[in-house]
Scaffold this motif. Structure first.
Motif, PDB file in Angstrom:
ATOM      1  N   TYR A 238      54.354   7.275  20.572  1.00  0.00           N
ATOM      2  CA  TYR A 238      54.667   6.616  19.300  1.00  0.00           C
ATOM      3  C   TYR A 238      53.587   6.922  18.263  1.00  0.00           C
ATOM      4  O   TYR A 238      53.904   7.308  17.129  1.00  0.00           O
ATOM      5  CB  TYR A 238      54.793   5.106  19.526  1.00  0.00           C
ATOM      6  CG  TYR A 238      54.912   4.327  18.241  1.00  0.00           C
ATOM      7  CD1 TYR A 238      56.111   4.282  17.538  1.00  0.00           C
ATOM      8  CD2 TYR A 238      53.820   3.650  17.724  1.00  0.00           C
ATOM      9  CE1 TYR A 238      56.214   3.576  16.350  1.00  0.00           C
ATOM     10  CE2 TYR A 238      53.906   2.944  16.537  1.00  0.00           C
ATOM     11  CZ  TYR A 238      55.107   2.911  15.851  1.00  0.00           C
ATOM     12  OH  TYR A 238      55.203   2.217  14.663  1.00  0.00           O
ATOM     13  N   LEU A 239      52.327   6.759  18.640  1.00  0.00           N
ATOM     14  CA  LEU A 239      51.232   6.981  17.691  1.00  0.00           C
ATOM     15  C   LEU A 239      51.154   8.440  17.257  1.00  0.00           C
ATOM     16  O   LEU A 239      50.925   8.729  16.078  1.00  0.00           O
ATOM     17  CB  LEU A 239      49.905   6.529  18.296  1.00  0.00           C
ATOM     18  CG  LEU A 239      49.754   5.025  18.494  1.00  0.00           C
ATOM     19  CD1 LEU A 239      48.460   4.720  19.255  1.00  0.00           C
ATOM     20  CD2 LEU A 239      49.780   4.281  17.167  1.00  0.00           C
TER      21      LEU A 239
ATOM     22  N   ASN B 276      51.415  17.180   6.741  1.00  0.00           N
ATOM     23  CA  ASN B 276      51.120  18.064   5.613  1.00  0.00           C
ATOM     24  C   ASN B 276      49.647  18.492   5.579  1.00  0.00           C
ATOM     25  O   ASN B 276      49.296  19.427   4.876  1.00  0.00           O
ATOM     26  CB  ASN B 276      51.493  17.391   4.299  1.00  0.00           C
ATOM     27  CG  ASN B 276      50.722  16.109   4.062  1.00  0.00           C
ATOM     28  OD1 ASN B 276      50.317  15.420   5.002  1.00  0.00           O
ATOM     29  ND2 ASN B 276      50.516  15.769   2.805  1.00  0.00           N
ATOM     30  N   MET B 277      48.806  17.823   6.362  1.00  0.00           N
ATOM     31  CA  MET B 277      47.378  18.151   6.384  1.00  0.00           C
ATOM     32  C   MET B 277      46.996  18.884   7.675  1.00  0.00           C
ATOM     33  O   MET B 277      45.825  19.080   7.950  1.00  0.00           O
ATOM     34  CB  MET B 277      46.548  16.867   6.250  1.00  0.00           C
ATOM     35  CG  MET B 277      46.797  16.144   4.937  1.00  0.00           C
ATOM     36  SD  MET B 277      45.990  14.535   4.859  1.00  0.00           S
ATOM     37  CE  MET B 277      44.272  15.016   4.845  1.00  0.00           C
TER      38      MET B 277
ATOM     39  N   ALA C 174      42.853   0.766   5.977  1.00  0.00           N
ATOM     40  CA  ALA C 174      43.429   2.115   5.980  1.00  0.00           C
ATOM     41  C   ALA C 174      44.113   2.407   7.314  1.00  0.00           C
ATOM     42  O   ALA C 174      45.203   2.976   7.352  1.00  0.00           O
ATOM     43  CB  ALA C 174      42.340   3.149   5.703  1.00  0.00           C
ATOM     44  N   VAL C 175      43.492   2.006   8.407  1.00  0.00           N
ATOM     45  CA  VAL C 175      44.102   2.220   9.725  1.00  0.00           C
ATOM     46  C   VAL C 175      45.390   1.417   9.846  1.00  0.00           C
ATOM     47  O   VAL C 175      46.409   1.915  10.327  1.00  0.00           O
ATOM     48  CB  VAL C 175      43.111   1.871  10.859  1.00  0.00           C
ATOM     49  CG1 VAL C 175      43.803   1.830  12.204  1.00  0.00           C
ATOM     50  CG2 VAL C 175      41.959   2.869  10.874  1.00  0.00           C
ATOM     51  N   LEU C 176      45.365   0.165   9.393  1.00  0.00           N
ATOM     52  CA  LEU C 176      46.578  -0.664   9.448  1.00  0.00           C
ATOM     53  C   LEU C 176      47.686  -0.054   8.594  1.00  0.00           C
ATOM     54  O   LEU C 176      48.847  -0.021   9.010  1.00  0.00           O
ATOM     55  CB  LEU C 176      46.272  -2.096   8.991  1.00  0.00           C
ATOM     56  CG  LEU C 176      45.427  -2.920   9.962  1.00  0.00           C
ATOM     57  CD1 LEU C 176      45.059  -4.255   9.315  1.00  0.00           C
ATOM     58  CD2 LEU C 176      46.138  -3.146  11.270  1.00  0.00           C
ATOM     59  N   GLU C 177      47.321   0.443   7.420  1.00  0.00           N
ATOM     60  CA  GLU C 177      48.322   1.086   6.559  1.00  0.00           C
ATOM     61  C   GLU C 177      48.848   2.347   7.227  1.00  0.00           C
ATOM     62  O   GLU C 177      50.055   2.607   7.239  1.00  0.00           O
ATOM     63  CB  GLU C 177      47.706   1.435   5.208  1.00  0.00           C
ATOM     64  CG  GLU C 177      48.708   2.071   4.261  1.00  0.00           C
ATOM     65  CD  GLU C 177      48.095   2.367   2.906  1.00  0.00           C
ATOM     66  OE1 GLU C 177      48.578   3.313   2.265  1.00  0.00           O
ATOM     67  OE2 GLU C 177      47.159   1.669   2.492  1.00  0.00           O
ATOM     68  N   PHE C 178      47.943   3.121   7.816  1.00  0.00           N
ATOM     69  CA  PHE C 178      48.338   4.344   8.519  1.00  0.00           C
ATOM     70  C   PHE C 178      49.337   4.044   9.622  1.00  0.00           C
ATOM     71  O   PHE C 178      50.302   4.754   9.843  1.00  0.00           O
ATOM     72  CB  PHE C 178      47.088   5.016   9.085  1.00  0.00           C
ATOM     73  CG  PHE C 178      47.378   6.121  10.056  1.00  0.00           C
ATOM     74  CD1 PHE C 178      47.215   5.936  11.402  1.00  0.00           C
ATOM     75  CD2 PHE C 178      47.833   7.352   9.616  1.00  0.00           C
ATOM     76  CE1 PHE C 178      47.491   6.937  12.300  1.00  0.00           C
ATOM     77  CE2 PHE C 178      48.108   8.364  10.502  1.00  0.00           C
ATOM     78  CZ  PHE C 178      47.930   8.159  11.849  1.00  0.00           C
TER      79      PHE C 178
ATOM     80  N   PHE D  42      51.591   9.803  13.540  1.00  0.00           N
ATOM     81  CA  PHE D  42      50.532  10.620  12.965  1.00  0.00           C
ATOM     82  C   PHE D  42      51.122  11.886  12.359  1.00  0.00           C
ATOM     83  O   PHE D  42      50.765  12.267  11.243  1.00  0.00           O
ATOM     84  CB  PHE D  42      49.488  10.958  14.033  1.00  0.00           C
ATOM     85  CG  PHE D  42      48.263  11.619  13.478  1.00  0.00           C
ATOM     86  CD1 PHE D  42      47.219  10.858  12.989  1.00  0.00           C
ATOM     87  CD2 PHE D  42      48.155  13.002  13.445  1.00  0.00           C
ATOM     88  CE1 PHE D  42      46.081  11.460  12.468  1.00  0.00           C
ATOM     89  CE2 PHE D  42      47.033  13.609  12.931  1.00  0.00           C
ATOM     90  CZ  PHE D  42      45.988  12.840  12.436  1.00  0.00           C
ATOM     91  N   LEU D  43      52.043  12.535  13.081  1.00  0.00           N
ATOM     92  CA  LEU D  43      52.693  13.741  12.559  1.00  0.00           C
ATOM     93  C   LEU D  43      53.481  13.445  11.288  1.00  0.00           C
ATOM     94  O   LEU D  43      53.427  14.209  10.324  1.00  0.00           O
ATOM     95  CB  LEU D  43      53.619  14.345  13.615  1.00  0.00           C
ATOM     96  CG  LEU D  43      52.973  15.075  14.772  1.00  0.00           C
ATOM     97  CD1 LEU D  43      54.015  15.454  15.813  1.00  0.00           C
ATOM     98  CD2 LEU D  43      52.211  16.305  14.294  1.00  0.00           C
ATOM     99  N   GLU D  44      54.221  12.333  11.289  1.00  0.00           N
ATOM    100  CA  GLU D  44      55.013  11.966  10.122  1.00  0.00           C
ATOM    101  C   GLU D  44      54.139  11.751   8.895  1.00  0.00           C
ATOM    102  O   GLU D  44      54.478  12.188   7.801  1.00  0.00           O
ATOM    103  CB  GLU D  44      55.803  10.683  10.389  1.00  0.00           C
ATOM    104  CG  GLU D  44      56.943  10.826  11.362  1.00  0.00           C
ATOM    105  CD  GLU D  44      57.535   9.479  11.763  1.00  0.00           C
ATOM    106  OE1 GLU D  44      57.276   8.469  11.086  1.00  0.00           O
ATOM    107  OE2 GLU D  44      58.252   9.451  12.780  1.00  0.00           O
TER     108      GLU D  44
END
Length: 142
Positions: free
Chosen positions: A39-40, A50-51, A132-136, A44-46
């Motif tokens: 899942y993670l 692009n990076m 930022a991690v929570l948003e990610f 992360f890919l989604e």
């Protein structure tokens, strides 16, 4: 009452079932860890594809697919955990690269010019990092 032989049999049965229960629990923990990592990694890919290079994306997807295959075939925990390690090891370098890009100040010794300000700055940075991690992760607990 019970005979000594009956008590002994009950104790031996208890030990036997305890061992089976432990093995089942360890297997389920491996499955849970694999499902969480899948899942993670997909999230992360989604969010960061692009990076990433095409090689990083392709390699991550291949390792995810192999982990999913192991889960579907109900592979033993050791095989699942080995693939979890492979996926983690493969993704760690670019995850670290992206984290360094998001939070370059953590690697910059000049960021803390006055030690008396260190605590306030560290707390502020930690708050930003957690948000930022929570948003990610798509978590709205900020």
């Amino acid at each position: 009452g019970l005979t000594d032989a009956q008590v002994e049999k009950m104790l031996l049965d208890g030990f036997q079932f305890a061992q089976t229960d432990i093995q089942l629990r360890l297997q389920q923990e491996a499955v849970n860890e694999a499902q969480q990592l899948i899942y993670l990694a997909q999230r992360f890919l989604e969010k960061n594809g692009n990076m990433m290079s095409e090689e990083e994306i392709k390699g991550t997807k291949q390792r995810i697919q192999e982990l999913e295959r192991l889960l579907q075939s109900q592979a033993p925990k050791d095989e699942i955990l080995a693939q979890v390690t492979l996926l983690n090891d493969f993704t760690r370098p670019f995850a670290e690269r992206l984290m360094d890009a998001w939070f370059p100040s953590f690697n910059d010794a000049s960021y803390f010019p006055d030690r008396s300000e260190w605590t306030d700055i560290a707390i502020a940075d930690a708050t930003v990092a957690v948000n930022a991690v929570l948003e990610f992760l798509g978590d709205d607990r900020k």
